[in-house]
Design a protein around this motif. Structure first.
Motif, PDB file in Angstrom:
ATOM      1  N   GLN A  48       0.829  -1.199   0.000  1.00 22.01           N
ATOM      2  CA  GLN A  48       0.000   0.000   0.000  1.00 22.01           C
ATOM      3  C   GLN A  48       0.867   1.254   0.000  1.00 22.01           C
ATOM      4  O   GLN A  48       0.549   2.231  -0.685  1.00 22.01           O
ATOM      5  CB  GLN A  48      -0.957   0.040   1.188  1.00 22.01           C
ATOM      6  N   VAL A  49       1.955   1.261   0.753  1.00 24.89           N
ATOM      7  CA  VAL A  49       2.857   2.411   0.768  1.00 24.89           C
ATOM      8  C   VAL A  49       3.354   2.686  -0.648  1.00 24.89           C
ATOM      9  O   VAL A  49       3.338   3.826  -1.124  1.00 24.89           O
ATOM     10  CB  VAL A  49       4.034   2.173   1.748  1.00 24.89           C
ATOM     11  N   TRP A  78       9.672   4.000   4.436  1.00 24.51           N
ATOM     12  CA  TRP A  78       9.570   5.457   4.417  1.00 24.51           C
ATOM     13  C   TRP A  78      10.019   5.891   3.040  1.00 24.51           C
ATOM     14  O   TRP A  78      11.185   5.767   2.683  1.00 24.51           O
ATOM     15  CB  TRP A  78      10.450   6.063   5.484  1.00 24.51           C
ATOM     16  N   ILE A  79       9.088   6.365   2.260  1.00 26.78           N
ATOM     17  CA  ILE A  79       9.412   6.830   0.921  1.00 26.78           C
ATOM     18  C   ILE A  79       9.281   8.340   0.905  1.00 26.78           C
ATOM     19  O   ILE A  79       8.257   8.894   1.297  1.00 26.78           O
ATOM     20  CB  ILE A  79       8.493   6.197  -0.148  1.00 26.78           C
ATOM     21  N   LEU A  80      10.334   9.002   0.465  1.00 24.99           N
ATOM     22  CA  LEU A  80      10.363  10.447   0.370  1.00 24.99           C
ATOM     23  C   LEU A  80      10.333  10.829  -1.102  1.00 24.99           C
ATOM     24  O   LEU A  80      11.110  10.319  -1.900  1.00 24.99           O
ATOM     25  CB  LEU A  80      11.634  10.986   1.019  1.00 24.99           C
ATOM     26  N   MET A  81       9.417  11.718  -1.448  1.00 32.43           N
ATOM     27  CA  MET A  81       9.290  12.217  -2.820  1.00 32.43           C
ATOM     28  C   MET A  81       9.524  13.723  -2.787  1.00 32.43           C
ATOM     29  O   MET A  81       8.758  14.456  -2.170  1.00 32.43           O
ATOM     30  CB  MET A  81       7.898  11.925  -3.373  1.00 32.43           C
ATOM     31  N   ASP A  82      10.573  14.173  -3.459  1.00 35.67           N
ATOM     32  CA  ASP A  82      10.924  15.590  -3.461  1.00 35.67           C
ATOM     33  C   ASP A  82      10.461  16.219  -4.769  1.00 35.67           C
ATOM     34  O   ASP A  82      10.947  15.877  -5.843  1.00 35.67           O
ATOM     35  CB  ASP A  82      12.433  15.735  -3.303  1.00 35.67           C
ATOM     36  N   TYR A  83       9.500  17.130  -4.653  1.00 30.80           N
ATOM     37  CA  TYR A  83       9.006  17.886  -5.802  1.00 30.80           C
ATOM     38  C   TYR A  83       9.347  19.369  -5.659  1.00 30.80           C
ATOM     39  O   TYR A  83       8.613  20.226  -6.145  1.00 30.80           O
ATOM     40  CB  TYR A  83       7.491  17.699  -5.948  1.00 30.80           C
ATOM     41  N   GLY A  84      10.437  19.673  -5.004  1.00 34.49           N
ATOM     42  CA  GLY A  84      10.856  21.067  -4.845  1.00 34.49           C
ATOM     43  C   GLY A  84      10.097  21.756  -3.729  1.00 34.49           C
ATOM     44  O   GLY A  84      10.482  21.662  -2.566  1.00 34.49           O
ATOM     45  N   ASP A  85       9.015  22.437  -4.071  1.00 36.78           N
ATOM     46  CA  ASP A  85       8.225  23.153  -3.069  1.00 36.78           C
ATOM     47  C   ASP A  85       7.415  22.220  -2.177  1.00 36.78           C
ATOM     48  O   ASP A  85       6.931  22.631  -1.132  1.00 36.78           O
ATOM     49  CB  ASP A  85       7.255  24.139  -3.741  1.00 36.78           C
ATOM     50  N   ILE A  86       7.256  20.983  -2.621  1.00 33.55           N
ATOM     51  CA  ILE A  86       6.462  19.995  -1.873  1.00 33.55           C
ATOM     52  C   ILE A  86       7.315  18.755  -1.651  1.00 33.55           C
ATOM     53  O   ILE A  86       7.922  18.236  -2.587  1.00 33.55           O
ATOM     54  CB  ILE A  86       5.202  19.597  -2.653  1.00 33.55           C
ATOM     55  N   ILE A  87       7.338  18.287  -0.426  1.00 34.89           N
ATOM     56  CA  ILE A  87       8.001  17.025  -0.123  1.00 34.89           C
ATOM     57  C   ILE A  87       6.950  16.098   0.476  1.00 34.89           C
ATOM     58  O   ILE A  87       6.270  16.450   1.435  1.00 34.89           O
ATOM     59  CB  ILE A  87       9.193  17.203   0.831  1.00 34.89           C
ATOM     60  N   VAL A  88       6.814  14.937  -0.140  1.00 35.16           N
ATOM     61  CA  VAL A  88       5.821  13.955   0.281  1.00 35.16           C
ATOM     62  C   VAL A  88       6.539  12.829   1.014  1.00 35.16           C
ATOM     63  O   VAL A  88       7.507  12.270   0.501  1.00 35.16           O
ATOM     64  CB  VAL A  88       5.046  13.396  -0.936  1.00 35.16           C
ATOM     65  N   HIS A  89       6.053  12.517   2.218  1.00 42.32           N
ATOM     66  CA  HIS A  89       6.588  11.421   3.025  1.00 42.32           C
ATOM     67  C   HIS A  89       5.480  10.380   3.162  1.00 42.32           C
ATOM     68  O   HIS A  89       4.410  10.683   3.696  1.00 42.32           O
ATOM     69  CB  HIS A  89       6.966  11.898   4.434  1.00 42.32           C
ATOM     70  N   VAL A  90       5.755   9.165   2.693  1.00 42.10           N
ATOM     71  CA  VAL A  90       4.788   8.084   2.860  1.00 42.10           C
ATOM     72  C   VAL A  90       5.484   6.989   3.660  1.00 42.10           C
ATOM     73  O   VAL A  90       6.525   6.479   3.260  1.00 42.10           O
ATOM     74  CB  VAL A  90       4.276   7.547   1.509  1.00 42.10           C
ATOM     75  N   PHE A  91       4.886   6.666   4.796  1.00 39.27           N
ATOM     76  CA  PHE A  91       5.486   5.739   5.750  1.00 39.27           C
ATOM     77  C   PHE A  91       4.668   4.464   5.892  1.00 39.27           C
ATOM     78  O   PHE A  91       3.474   4.452   5.618  1.00 39.27           O
ATOM     79  CB  PHE A  91       5.479   6.371   7.150  1.00 39.27           C
ATOM     80  N   SER A  92       5.337   3.439   6.438  1.00 43.59           N
ATOM     81  CA  SER A  92       4.591   2.362   7.087  1.00 43.59           C
ATOM     82  C   SER A  92       4.124   2.959   8.414  1.00 43.59           C
ATOM     83  O   SER A  92       4.693   3.944   8.906  1.00 43.59           O
ATOM     84  CB  SER A  92       5.496   1.152   7.347  1.00 43.59           C
ATOM     85  N   LYS A  93       3.093   2.383   8.998  1.00 43.84           N
ATOM     86  CA  LYS A  93       2.557   2.930  10.244  1.00 43.84           C
ATOM     87  C   LYS A  93       3.612   2.947  11.349  1.00 43.84           C
ATOM     88  O   LYS A  93       3.757   3.938  12.077  1.00 43.84           O
ATOM     89  CB  LYS A  93       1.334   2.124  10.691  1.00 43.84           C
ATOM     90  N   GLU A  94       4.367   1.880  11.468  1.00 44.12           N
ATOM     91  CA  GLU A  94       5.372   1.774  12.523  1.00 44.12           C
ATOM     92  C   GLU A  94       6.471   2.817  12.362  1.00 44.12           C
ATOM     93  O   GLU A  94       6.890   3.453  13.334  1.00 44.12           O
ATOM     94  CB  GLU A  94       5.990   0.364  12.547  1.00 44.12           C
ATOM     95  N   ASP A  95       6.948   2.999  11.125  1.00 41.31           N
ATOM     96  CA  ASP A  95       8.014   3.975  10.906  1.00 41.31           C
ATOM     97  C   ASP A  95       7.509   5.404  11.102  1.00 41.31           C
ATOM     98  O   ASP A  95       8.246   6.258  11.576  1.00 41.31           O
ATOM     99  CB  ASP A  95       8.634   3.807   9.517  1.00 41.31           C
ATOM    100  N   ARG A  96       6.265   5.652  10.758  1.00 41.54           N
ATOM    101  CA  ARG A  96       5.727   6.995  10.989  1.00 41.54           C
ATOM    102  C   ARG A  96       5.716   7.313  12.484  1.00 41.54           C
ATOM    103  O   ARG A  96       6.088   8.416  12.896  1.00 41.54           O
ATOM    104  CB  ARG A  96       4.323   7.116  10.419  1.00 41.54           C
ATOM    105  N   LEU A  97       5.293   6.357  13.283  1.00 40.85           N
ATOM    106  CA  LEU A  97       5.287   6.571  14.732  1.00 40.85           C
ATOM    107  C   LEU A  97       6.707   6.761  15.269  1.00 40.85           C
ATOM    108  O   LEU A  97       6.946   7.596  16.130  1.00 40.85           O
ATOM    109  CB  LEU A  97       4.607   5.401  15.444  1.00 40.85           C
ATOM    110  N   PHE A  98       7.647   5.995  14.728  1.00 39.56           N
ATOM    111  CA  PHE A  98       9.027   6.056  15.196  1.00 39.56           C
ATOM    112  C   PHE A  98       9.677   7.400  14.867  1.00 39.56           C
ATOM    113  O   PHE A  98      10.282   8.042  15.724  1.00 39.56           O
ATOM    114  CB  PHE A  98       9.852   4.913  14.589  1.00 39.56           C
ATOM    115  N   TYR A  99       9.555   7.850  13.618  1.00 37.52           N
ATOM    116  CA  TYR A  99      10.229   9.083  13.189  1.00 37.52           C
ATOM    117  C   TYR A  99       9.474  10.348  13.586  1.00 37.52           C
ATOM    118  O   TYR A  99      10.079  11.395  13.759  1.00 37.52           O
ATOM    119  CB  TYR A  99      10.494   9.057  11.684  1.00 37.52           C
ATOM    120  N   ASP A 100       8.176  10.276  13.706  1.00 37.56           N
ATOM    121  CA  ASP A 100       7.333  11.357  14.229  1.00 37.56           C
ATOM    122  C   ASP A 100       7.691  12.730  13.640  1.00 37.56           C
ATOM    123  O   ASP A 100       7.994  13.683  14.362  1.00 37.56           O
ATOM    124  CB  ASP A 100       7.415  11.379  15.758  1.00 37.56           C
ATOM    125  N   LEU A 101       7.631  12.839  12.318  1.00 40.63           N
ATOM    126  CA  LEU A 101       7.950  14.104  11.655  1.00 40.63           C
ATOM    127  C   LEU A 101       7.042  15.248  12.093  1.00 40.63           C
ATOM    128  O   LEU A 101       7.464  16.407  12.121  1.00 40.63           O
ATOM    129  CB  LEU A 101       7.849  13.947  10.127  1.00 40.63           C
TER     130      LEU A 101
END
Length: 118
Positions: A48-49, A78-101
């Motif tokens: 799904q990520v 954790w997938i990071l997509m850099d579009y310049g003015d926009i940065i998209v972070h898509v995580f697994s649930k566990e990694d999102r909780l761990f990194y807590d951006l």
């Protein structure tokens, strides 16, 4: 910045269409020169990520937007997509909780979904 807001709307809809969970938009334009917006979401598993990222990439490509860089696609945690003015972070649930951006970037302004999609 108006163009960035339109891209944020497209990214939000792309994530939402693939059932991205807890989609957050943070305006970091006043606290960082890295980008204007962080968009953060998570999926329930690696497939799904990756599908969330594929959806964002496909929708932005239709608008002529190519990512500057994509990191982490192979592992799908954790997938990071850099579009310049926009940065998209898509995580697994566990990694999102761990990194807590959201906590790290708390000086940014949380953007309500209604402000973007209306």
């Amino acid at each position: 910045m108006a163009e960035a807001k339109e891209l944020v709307k497209v990214v939000y809809h792309a994530l939402d269409s693939k059932k991205g969970e807890n989609i957050k938009i943070i305006d970091i334009s006043n606290v960082s020169v890295v980008a204007d917006y962080f968009i953060i979401a998570h999926g329930s598993n690696q497939n799904q990520v990756q599908a969330l990222v594929d959806s964002v990439q496909e929708e932005l490509y239709k608008l002529g937007q190519e990512p500057i860089q994509i990191e982490g696609y192979r592992t799908g945690n954790w997938i990071l997509m850099d579009y310049g003015d926009i940065i998209v972070h898509v995580f697994s649930k566990e990694d999102r909780l761990f990194y807590d951006l959201e906590r790290i970037w708390r000086d940014g302004k949380d953007i309500e979904i209604e402000e973007i999609i209306s």
